[in-house]
Design a protein around this motif. Structure first.
Motif, PDB file in Angstrom:
ATOM      1  N   PHE A 192     -70.993   3.876   5.514  1.00 11.44           N
ATOM      2  CA  PHE A 192     -70.965   2.455   5.850  1.00 11.44           C
ATOM      3  C   PHE A 192     -69.778   1.748   5.191  1.00 11.44           C
ATOM      4  O   PHE A 192     -69.261   0.770   5.739  1.00 11.44           O
ATOM      5  N   LYS A 193     -69.381   2.219   4.020  1.00  7.17           N
ATOM      6  CA  LYS A 193     -68.266   1.566   3.325  1.00  7.17           C
ATOM      7  C   LYS A 193     -66.973   1.674   4.139  1.00  7.17           C
ATOM      8  O   LYS A 193     -66.226   0.701   4.253  1.00  7.17           O
ATOM      9  N   SER A 194     -66.742   2.847   4.728  1.00 11.22           N
ATOM     10  CA  SER A 194     -65.542   3.021   5.553  1.00 11.22           C
ATOM     11  C   SER A 194     -65.623   2.154   6.811  1.00 11.22           C
ATOM     12  O   SER A 194     -64.631   1.546   7.239  1.00 11.22           O
ATOM     13  N   GLN A 195     -66.820   2.089   7.394  1.00 12.43           N
ATOM     14  CA  GLN A 195     -66.999   1.268   8.596  1.00 12.43           C
ATOM     15  C   GLN A 195     -66.748  -0.204   8.295  1.00 12.43           C
ATOM     16  O   GLN A 195     -66.107  -0.918   9.073  1.00 12.43           O
ATOM     17  N   LEU A 196     -67.260  -0.663   7.143  1.00  9.39           N
ATOM     18  CA  LEU A 196     -67.067  -2.065   6.760  1.00  9.39           C
ATOM     19  C   LEU A 196     -65.591  -2.353   6.520  1.00  9.39           C
ATOM     20  O   LEU A 196     -65.070  -3.397   6.951  1.00  9.39           O
ATOM     21  N   GLN A 201     -60.580  -5.011   8.144  1.00 10.35           N
ATOM     22  CA  GLN A 201     -59.147  -4.877   8.422  1.00 10.35           C
ATOM     23  C   GLN A 201     -58.824  -5.191   9.876  1.00 10.35           C
ATOM     24  O   GLN A 201     -57.785  -5.783  10.170  1.00 10.35           O
ATOM     25  N   ARG A 202     -59.720  -4.815  10.781  1.00 10.51           N
ATOM     26  CA  ARG A 202     -59.489  -5.047  12.214  1.00 10.51           C
ATOM     27  C   ARG A 202     -59.307  -6.525  12.520  1.00 10.51           C
ATOM     28  O   ARG A 202     -58.445  -6.922  13.308  1.00 10.51           O
ATOM     29  N   GLN A 207     -60.443  -9.666   1.705  1.00  8.35           N
ATOM     30  CA  GLN A 207     -60.621  -8.560   0.774  1.00  8.35           C
ATOM     31  C   GLN A 207     -62.097  -8.389   0.419  1.00  8.35           C
ATOM     32  O   GLN A 207     -62.830  -9.371   0.252  1.00  8.35           O
ATOM     33  N   ILE A 208     -62.525  -7.131   0.307  1.00 11.85           N
ATOM     34  CA  ILE A 208     -63.904  -6.866  -0.115  1.00 11.85           C
ATOM     35  C   ILE A 208     -63.907  -6.142  -1.457  1.00 11.85           C
ATOM     36  O   ILE A 208     -62.971  -5.407  -1.792  1.00 11.85           O
ATOM     37  N   GLN A 209     -64.967  -6.377  -2.224  1.00 14.65           N
ATOM     38  CA  GLN A 209     -65.146  -5.671  -3.489  1.00 14.65           C
ATOM     39  C   GLN A 209     -66.640  -5.466  -3.729  1.00 14.65           C
ATOM     40  O   GLN A 209     -67.479  -6.206  -3.209  1.00 14.65           O
ATOM     41  N   TYR A 210     -66.957  -4.413  -4.497  1.00 16.71           N
ATOM     42  CA  TYR A 210     -68.350  -4.074  -4.802  1.00 16.71           C
ATOM     43  C   TYR A 210     -68.607  -4.315  -6.285  1.00 16.71           C
ATOM     44  O   TYR A 210     -67.814  -3.927  -7.146  1.00 16.71           O
ATOM     45  N   ILE A 211     -69.731  -4.956  -6.580  1.00 16.42           N
ATOM     46  CA  ILE A 211     -70.103  -5.269  -7.959  1.00 16.42           C
ATOM     47  C   ILE A 211     -71.542  -4.816  -8.199  1.00 16.42           C
ATOM     48  O   ILE A 211     -72.434  -5.124  -7.396  1.00 16.42           O
ATOM     49  N   GLN A 229     -68.835  -8.197  -1.772  1.00 16.91           N
ATOM     50  CA  GLN A 229     -68.324  -9.552  -1.596  1.00 16.91           C
ATOM     51  C   GLN A 229     -67.110  -9.544  -0.683  1.00 16.91           C
ATOM     52  O   GLN A 229     -66.273  -8.631  -0.741  1.00 16.91           O
ATOM     53  N   LEU A 230     -67.015 -10.556   0.154  1.00 13.33           N
ATOM     54  CA  LEU A 230     -65.853 -10.771   1.004  1.00 13.33           C
ATOM     55  C   LEU A 230     -65.182 -12.057   0.541  1.00 13.33           C
ATOM     56  O   LEU A 230     -65.782 -13.126   0.591  1.00 13.33           O
ATOM     57  N   ASN A 231     -63.965 -11.911   0.043  1.00 14.66           N
ATOM     58  CA  ASN A 231     -63.242 -13.067  -0.519  1.00 14.66           C
ATOM     59  C   ASN A 231     -64.098 -13.776  -1.569  1.00 14.66           C
ATOM     60  O   ASN A 231     -64.207 -15.007  -1.593  1.00 14.66           O
ATOM     61  N   GLU A 232     -64.739 -12.955  -2.426  1.00 15.04           N
ATOM     62  CA  GLU A 232     -65.567 -13.382  -3.552  1.00 15.04           C
ATOM     63  C   GLU A 232     -66.875 -14.073  -3.149  1.00 15.04           C
ATOM     64  O   GLU A 232     -67.576 -14.625  -3.998  1.00 15.04           O
TER      65      GLU A 232
END
Length: 265
Positions: A192-196, A201-202, A207-211, A229-232
């Motif tokens: 799922f991480k690659s799909q997200l 990007q599409r 930017q996404i990050q995992y916390i 998170q997407l753009n925090e």
């Protein structure tokens, strides 16, 4: 000419034997009838042609032992049910995972429509308790054999399709199989991480990050809670026995949220 007559007599004799072998009708005990009635009540299904339902649970060993016509076992229904399951699951995955590649959908479908998975569904539905077996198959533990259970599940789908059509099959799967997919029971086959990442990007969403927002439970039975998170801004949250698993579930939830938002546009 004599040879031809001899052949004719032999053929006629064999034909008569075949008729004697297969002229017995399927006779169920009162207990067996009750089991089929209970099954229909549990699944909230009513078969118009109950012979199809019974055939779906008739193993070849039972047919051989009771000398019933060979085509009355569940093998032909199993053949049909396999194709109906492939179509039904393919349609569900196609609609649910809008960004998933053809290759990933194929892998996921294979993990769902496979012997271990189908056998588990059959066990949960108590199919093994109903199947009609010959004494030899019964004595060797046939009721719990994964291959046999998976075959019965496919045969049941084939019988349901013939009796009531594809819509009834989809409703049955919506009650039994699809919730397991939604719960992530097969998520180990998916990234799922690659799909997200591809989705973000599409459409150049940012930017996404995992916390890891929480760790709970004793050291030997740790559970992690991850937020993507997407753009925090929080987009999805997931739990797992490892950080990677928690991140995968968070990404899965984020994908579902983005897909819903896309529908509303």
């Amino acid at each position: 000419m004599p040879q031809s007559s001899k052949y004719h007599r032999k053929s006629k004799s064999h034909y008569s034997n075949d008729r004697r072998r297969g002229n017995r009708k399927m006779i169920l005990t009162e207990e067996q009838k009750k089991q089929f009635d209970d099954l229909m009540q549990r699944t909230e299904l009513t078969f118009e042609n109950k012979k199809l339902l019974i055939q779906a649970f008739t193993h070849s060993s039972y047919v051989n032992e009771h000398r019933i016509y060979s085509f009355q076992d569940n093998e032909r229904l199993e053949f049909l049910g396999d194709a109906v399951l492939e179509l039904s699951v393919s349609q569900f995955l196609f609609k649910k995972f809008k960004t998933m590649s053809e290759g990933d959908m194929t892998k996921l479908r294979a993990s769902i429509v496979c012997e271990p998975s189908l056998a588990q569904f059959a066990l949960e539905l108590k199919f093994g308790e109903i199947v009609l077996l010959g004494k030899g198959e019964e004595m060797t533990g046939g009721r719990a054999r994964p291959a046999l259970l998976a075959d019965v599940f496919e045969a049941f789908i084939g019988a349901l399709y013939l009796d009531q059509g594809l819509d009834s099959v989809l409703k049955f799967l919506n009650d039994t199989m699809y919730p397991k997919i939604n719960e992530g029971a097969f998520s180990h086959m998916m990234d799922f991480k690659s799909q997200l990442q591809e989705f973000i990007q599409r459409d150049n969403l940012g930017q996404i990050q995992y916390i890891i927002v929480q760790e709970r439970g004793p050291a030997h039975n740790r559970e992690f809670v991850s937020e993507v998170q997407l753009n925090e801004a929080a987009l999805g949250i997931g739990t797992g026995r490892s950080k990677k698993e928690a991140e995968q579930h968070a990404a899965q939830q984020a994908l579902m949220k983005l897909s819903e938002q896309e529908k509303l546009k």
